[in-house]
Design a protein around this motif. Structure first.
Motif, PDB file in Angstrom:
ATOM      1  N   SER A 199       0.929  -1.327  -0.030  1.00  0.00           N
ATOM      2  CA  SER A 199       0.012   0.002   0.106  1.00  0.00           C
ATOM      3  C   SER A 199       0.949   1.327   0.130  1.00  0.00           C
ATOM      4  CB  SER A 199      -0.835  -0.060   1.109  1.00  0.00           C
ATOM      5  OG  SER A 199      -1.881   1.192   1.444  1.00  0.00           O
ATOM      6  N   LEU A 200       1.935   1.215   0.747  1.00  0.00           N
ATOM      7  CA  LEU A 200       2.989   2.393   0.608  1.00  0.00           C
ATOM      8  C   LEU A 200       3.515   2.811  -0.516  1.00  0.00           C
ATOM      9  CD1 LEU A 200       4.513   4.353   2.606  1.00  0.00           C
ATOM     10  CD2 LEU A 200       6.189   2.698   2.831  1.00  0.00           C
ATOM     11  N   LEU A 201       3.972   1.692  -1.329  1.00  0.00           N
ATOM     12  CA  LEU A 201       4.348   1.931  -2.737  1.00  0.00           C
ATOM     13  C   LEU A 201       2.961   2.105  -3.752  1.00  0.00           C
ATOM     14  CD1 LEU A 201       7.316  -0.397  -2.443  1.00  0.00           C
ATOM     15  CD2 LEU A 201       7.282   1.889  -2.043  1.00  0.00           C
ATOM     16  N   ASN A 202       1.946   1.659  -3.377  1.00  0.00           N
ATOM     17  CA  ASN A 202       0.958   1.770  -4.477  1.00  0.00           C
ATOM     18  C   ASN A 202       1.080   0.952  -5.189  1.00  0.00           C
ATOM     19  OD1 ASN A 202      -1.568   2.658  -5.330  1.00  0.00           O
ATOM     20  ND2 ASN A 202      -0.868   4.089  -6.530  1.00  0.00           N
ATOM     21  N   VAL A 203       1.467  -0.237  -5.138  1.00  0.00           N
ATOM     22  CA  VAL A 203       1.650  -1.579  -6.046  1.00  0.00           C
ATOM     23  C   VAL A 203       0.694  -2.776  -5.631  1.00  0.00           C
ATOM     24  CG1 VAL A 203       3.773  -0.842  -6.764  1.00  0.00           C
ATOM     25  CG2 VAL A 203       3.551  -2.452  -4.868  1.00  0.00           C
ATOM     26  N   ARG A 204       0.508  -3.496  -6.735  1.00  0.00           N
ATOM     27  CA  ARG A 204      -0.253  -4.787  -6.589  1.00  0.00           C
ATOM     28  C   ARG A 204       0.657  -5.703  -5.861  1.00  0.00           C
ATOM     29  NH1 ARG A 204      -0.687  -7.652 -10.857  1.00  0.00           N
ATOM     30  NH2 ARG A 204       1.046  -6.509 -11.850  1.00  0.00           N
ATOM     31  N   ARG A 205       0.016  -6.670  -5.213  1.00  0.00           N
ATOM     32  CA  ARG A 205       0.734  -7.624  -4.418  1.00  0.00           C
ATOM     33  C   ARG A 205       1.373  -8.760  -5.511  1.00  0.00           C
ATOM     34  NH1 ARG A 205      -0.367  -7.667   1.000  1.00  0.00           N
ATOM     35  NH2 ARG A 205       0.996  -9.325   0.997  1.00  0.00           N
ATOM     36  N   GLU A 206       1.033  -8.664  -6.794  1.00  0.00           N
ATOM     37  CA  GLU A 206       1.463  -9.520  -7.888  1.00  0.00           C
ATOM     38  C   GLU A 206       2.483  -8.345  -8.605  1.00  0.00           C
ATOM     39  OE1 GLU A 206      -1.637  -8.969  -7.673  1.00  0.00           O
ATOM     40  OE2 GLU A 206      -2.391 -10.722  -6.549  1.00  0.00           O
ATOM     41  N   GLN A 218      13.788 -13.582  -1.496  1.00  0.00           N
ATOM     42  CA  GLN A 218      13.562 -14.109  -0.261  1.00  0.00           C
ATOM     43  C   GLN A 218      12.901 -13.462   0.932  1.00  0.00           C
ATOM     44  OE1 GLN A 218      16.287 -13.457  -1.822  1.00  0.00           O
ATOM     45  NE2 GLN A 218      17.657 -15.499  -2.235  1.00  0.00           N
ATOM     46  N   SER A 219      12.983 -12.358   1.002  1.00  0.00           N
ATOM     47  CA  SER A 219      12.275 -11.455   2.195  1.00  0.00           C
ATOM     48  C   SER A 219      10.811 -11.241   1.728  1.00  0.00           C
ATOM     49  CB  SER A 219      12.717  -9.735   2.127  1.00  0.00           C
ATOM     50  OG  SER A 219      14.213 -10.091   2.520  1.00  0.00           O
ATOM     51  N   ARG A 220      10.545 -11.115   0.269  1.00  0.00           N
ATOM     52  CA  ARG A 220       9.358 -10.715  -0.131  1.00  0.00           C
ATOM     53  C   ARG A 220       8.440 -12.019   0.059  1.00  0.00           C
ATOM     54  NH1 ARG A 220       7.474  -8.494  -6.204  1.00  0.00           N
ATOM     55  NH2 ARG A 220       5.251  -8.446  -5.787  1.00  0.00           N
ATOM     56  N   ALA A 221       9.247 -13.300  -0.167  1.00  0.00           N
ATOM     57  CA  ALA A 221       8.409 -14.422   0.053  1.00  0.00           C
ATOM     58  C   ALA A 221       7.744 -14.762   1.410  1.00  0.00           C
ATOM     59  CB  ALA A 221       9.147 -15.550  -0.325  1.00  0.00           C
ATOM     60  N   ILE A 222       8.648 -14.273   2.369  1.00  0.00           N
ATOM     61  CA  ILE A 222       8.415 -14.350   3.929  1.00  0.00           C
ATOM     62  C   ILE A 222       7.485 -13.270   4.014  1.00  0.00           C
ATOM     63  CG2 ILE A 222       9.109 -14.119   6.229  1.00  0.00           C
ATOM     64  CD1 ILE A 222      10.001 -16.777   4.836  1.00  0.00           C
ATOM     65  N   TYR A 223       7.516 -12.204   3.901  1.00  0.00           N
ATOM     66  CA  TYR A 223       6.541 -11.035   4.001  1.00  0.00           C
ATOM     67  C   TYR A 223       5.062 -11.215   3.341  1.00  0.00           C
ATOM     68  CZ  TYR A 223       4.437  -6.263   4.045  1.00  0.00           C
ATOM     69  OH  TYR A 223       3.919  -5.120   4.399  1.00  0.00           O
ATOM     70  N   ASP A 224       5.128 -11.907   2.289  1.00  0.00           N
ATOM     71  CA  ASP A 224       3.660 -12.175   1.660  1.00  0.00           C
ATOM     72  C   ASP A 224       2.974 -13.071   2.516  1.00  0.00           C
ATOM     73  OD1 ASP A 224       4.363 -10.440  -0.424  1.00  0.00           O
ATOM     74  OD2 ASP A 224       4.725 -12.046  -1.849  1.00  0.00           O
ATOM     75  N   VAL A 225       3.577 -14.205   3.156  1.00  0.00           N
ATOM     76  CA  VAL A 225       2.803 -15.098   3.940  1.00  0.00           C
ATOM     77  C   VAL A 225       2.785 -14.685   5.574  1.00  0.00           C
ATOM     78  CG1 VAL A 225       3.031 -17.556   4.812  1.00  0.00           C
ATOM     79  CG2 VAL A 225       3.936 -16.840   2.490  1.00  0.00           C
ATOM     80  N   TYR A 226       3.880 -14.136   6.143  1.00  0.00           N
ATOM     81  CA  TYR A 226       3.966 -13.892   7.412  1.00  0.00           C
ATOM     82  C   TYR A 226       3.831 -12.358   7.814  1.00  0.00           C
ATOM     83  CZ  TYR A 226       4.851 -18.831   7.127  1.00  0.00           C
ATOM     84  OH  TYR A 226       4.944 -20.120   7.016  1.00  0.00           O
ATOM     85  N   GLY A 227       4.014 -11.398   7.047  1.00  0.00           N
ATOM     86  CA  GLY A 227       4.232 -10.143   7.376  1.00  0.00           C
ATOM     87  C   GLY A 227       5.561  -9.731   7.780  1.00  0.00           C
ATOM     88  N   LYS A 228       5.644  -8.773   8.536  1.00  0.00           N
ATOM     89  CA  LYS A 228       6.858  -8.085   9.253  1.00  0.00           C
ATOM     90  C   LYS A 228       7.245  -9.135  10.232  1.00  0.00           C
ATOM     91  CE  LYS A 228       7.683  -3.967  10.000  1.00  0.00           C
ATOM     92  NZ  LYS A 228       7.603  -2.679  10.583  1.00  0.00           N
ATOM     93  N   LYS A 229       6.422  -9.908  11.070  1.00  0.00           N
ATOM     94  CA  LYS A 229       6.711 -10.810  12.115  1.00  0.00           C
ATOM     95  C   LYS A 229       7.662 -11.909  11.370  1.00  0.00           C
ATOM     96  CE  LYS A 229       3.126 -14.202  11.827  1.00  0.00           C
ATOM     97  NZ  LYS A 229       2.259 -14.923  12.457  1.00  0.00           N
ATOM     98  N   GLY A 230       7.610 -12.278  10.229  1.00  0.00           N
ATOM     99  CA  GLY A 230       8.336 -13.091   9.438  1.00  0.00           C
ATOM    100  C   GLY A 230       9.976 -12.542   9.346  1.00  0.00           C
TER     101      GLY A 230
END
Length: 560
Positions: A18-25, A74-86
């Motif tokens: 949302s901050l970057l105003n881009v799609r999750r894909e 790598q970071s995006r894969a974790i963020y997509d599933v678990y958010g910042k806590k990942g």
């Protein structure tokens, strides 16, 4: 404004997309394009004023952090599933960063399992059932007149003739081993007893588990059981359970085998074979979709053989209302059932079912599910098929529910919701204040860029955001309330205009630069009044709805 952000980092609920105003894909090119544009807007070197320079530095770092996470696979894969806590998982620092996204996810899941194992000793899964059988046959079918002189015969007698209470708890020993302790007490017409059971379950692999069970009680002798579950294929599994019951009459063995197969995405087929005191062969088909649940079953056995069809319709409303009906016919007679259930609070569901049978008579079954506890009240009304009993069994629960819902349930839920909203507002007051200051600083930094964008758009009669508001729009005439519930986001939206187009993704708008949440916990909308080619347009969209302007359908009809 010099202390707009302090030394705090971005809130934990900040949405990088949302901050970057881009799609999750979004592709890497889309991420890079949005990142560069925001960098040009917030770069500290563009500002000479010390206060603006400091604010720009804070926002620039936040945008950089978001891009750094999403641009790394790598970071995006974790963020997509678990958010910042990942990304903040303890032990993450030992993971090799050159692994693939799949390997990174696998490593994270391993770390998550280790944390879960440390909590296993403190976690149980209590389940309980309380069933109270009520005999109310005298309400509709009284004794003959010759018995009316008996003491107490002037009033119909309603009595509790049976009760059953069961409870179970789980005690995880390791990630693969679980102990289950359960017990039950039953009484009927003054006679009763109880049982206690201990089961040890072990997950042997991803494909199956096994369970040993030991039981004893005053209604039966010691029982030893074994149950095995196994996935044969991705679409087929089998469950087998055998038991030995020891009594004064000897050992009574029993065996039950169930084989199930996915017939399609929403349909399961079952074949069950049971041997022992009661032997039977049962075949059933169950189809479960988002809006319905259908079951068809046929059983051949001793002492009962029957055929059964049931259907349940699921309404897609907030209360998750369900209407259900079934018919069952066999050697015991014929039973027709119909009823409904509805969610009355976050953790409670209430339901009522009318049962009409030959020769069983008419019964009303009331059930309340509260979290993991079930309260069941079967009320036997008549032994015969009396129209009056069927009528009252159908109408009485509806009248009682409507009265309770209007007088008790709805007022209670409204007050509870208001309390939760107020608590949520209080808990997030500091964070919202921080976000508000951040949004105000962002708007201040956008002023120069917005002037250039407006000049460029005006020169070609392009897209000009006249007014834009974000929040909850009050429907009454109180303008005071409306100002409290919405914020002005004209400048942030104009800043996102590029080539006479404004494109917002399906994520919540609250994470966009220059935005913050003006009404925590409530539904929000975005209302935009804009000018394109010299003509006024207006549109309103919900918070998570994607938006693309200009559009012909948004044009305001002046004549109308």
């Amino acid at each position: 404004m010099a202390t707009a952000f302090g030394e705090e980092e971005a809130p934990d609920n900040a949405d990088y997309y949302s901050l970057l105003n881009v799609r999750r894909e979004a592709s890497q090119e889309e991420l890079k394009s949005s990142y560069r544009r925001l960098c040009m807007l917030y770069h500290p070197d563009k500002h000479r004023d010390l206060e603006l320079k400091k604010q720009a530095e804070q926002l620039f770092n936040l945008v950089h952090q978001a891009y750094e996470v999403l641009s790394d696979p790598q970071s995006r894969a974790i963020y997509d599933v678990y958010g910042k806590k990942g990304l903040e998982m303890e032990g993450w620092e030992v993971v090799e960063r050159k692994r693939t996204a799949a390997e990174i996810r696998e490593e994270f899941e391993r770390l998550e399992r280790e944390r879960e194992e440390r909590r296993l000793q403190q976690r149980t899964n209590p389940k309980g059932t309380i069933s109270v059988g009520i005999d109310a046959t005298e309400l509709f079918d009284r004794y003959d007149e010759e018995f009316e002189d008996m003491p107490g015969s002037s009033f119909p007698q309603v009595e509790i003739n049976r009760m059953h209470i069961s409870q179970s708890i789980e005690a995880p020993l390791t990630a693969a081993d679980t102990a289950i302790l359960s017990g039950s007490l039953s009484t009927q017409n003054g006679n009763g007893g109880g049982t206690i059971n201990l089961a040890l379950r072990k997950v042997t692999s991803a494909k199956g588990w096994g369970e040993l069970e030991f039981g004893a009680g005053d209604l039966q002798g010691p029982v030893f059981g074994l149950k095995i579950f196994r996935n044969l294929t991705p679409k087929c599994f089998v469950t087998t359970s055998c038991a030995l019951q020891f009594s004064s009459r000897g050992v009574r063995p029993g065996l039950t085998t169930v084989m199930a197969r996915h017939l399609d995405k929403n349909t399961m087929g079952y074949v069950q074979w049971r041997w022992g005191i009661q032997s039977s062969m049962n075949t059933s088909v169950v189809r479960d979709t988002k809006t319905s649940h259908f079951t068809m079953a046929l059983q051949l056995g001793i002492p009962h053989t029957f055929a059964m069809v049931s259907y349940q319709h699921k309404f897609q409303d907030e209360e998750q209302t369900r209407l259900k009906g079934s018919i069952k016919a066999g050697t015991f007679g014929t039973v027709l059932e119909y009823g409904a259930e509805r969610k009355i609070s976050r953790h409670s569901i209430i339901g009522a079912t009318v049962s009409i049978g030959v020769p069983q008579g008419v019964s009303l079954k009331v059930k309340l599910n509260r979290a993991s506890q079930t309260y069941f009240f079967p009320i036997h009304l008549t032994d015969q098929l009396l129209p009056s009993a069927v009528f009252y069994a159908t109408v009485a629960p509806l009248v009682v529910y409507v009265a309770m819902h209007r007088l008790i349930i709805k007022p209670y839920l409204n007050s509870q919701k208001e309390r939760e909203l107020e608590k949520q507002r209080q808990n997030s007051a500091s964070e919202i204040h921080h976000k508000k200051q951040e949004a105000e600083a962002a708007v201040q930094l956008m002023q120069e860029s917005v002037r250039r964008i407006i000049e460029a758009e005006e020169s070609k009669m392009g897209l000009i955001i006249v007014n834009a508001w974000y929040g909850k729009f009050v429907t009454d005439n109180s303008q005071k309330n409306e100002r409290v519930k919405v914020i002005d986001v004209t400048v942030p939206l104009q800043c996102l205009v590029k080539d006479s187009k404004l494109i917002l993704t399906e994520t919540s708008k609250v994470g966009l630069p220059g935005f913050y949440d003006p009404c925590v916990g409530e539904d929000k909308s975005l209302k935009v009044l804009y000018q394109f080619r010299g003509v006024l347009h207006q549109v309103m969209s919900s918070d998570n709805e994607p938006l693309r302007i200009p559009k012909q359908s948004h044009k305001i009809d002046i004549d109308g």
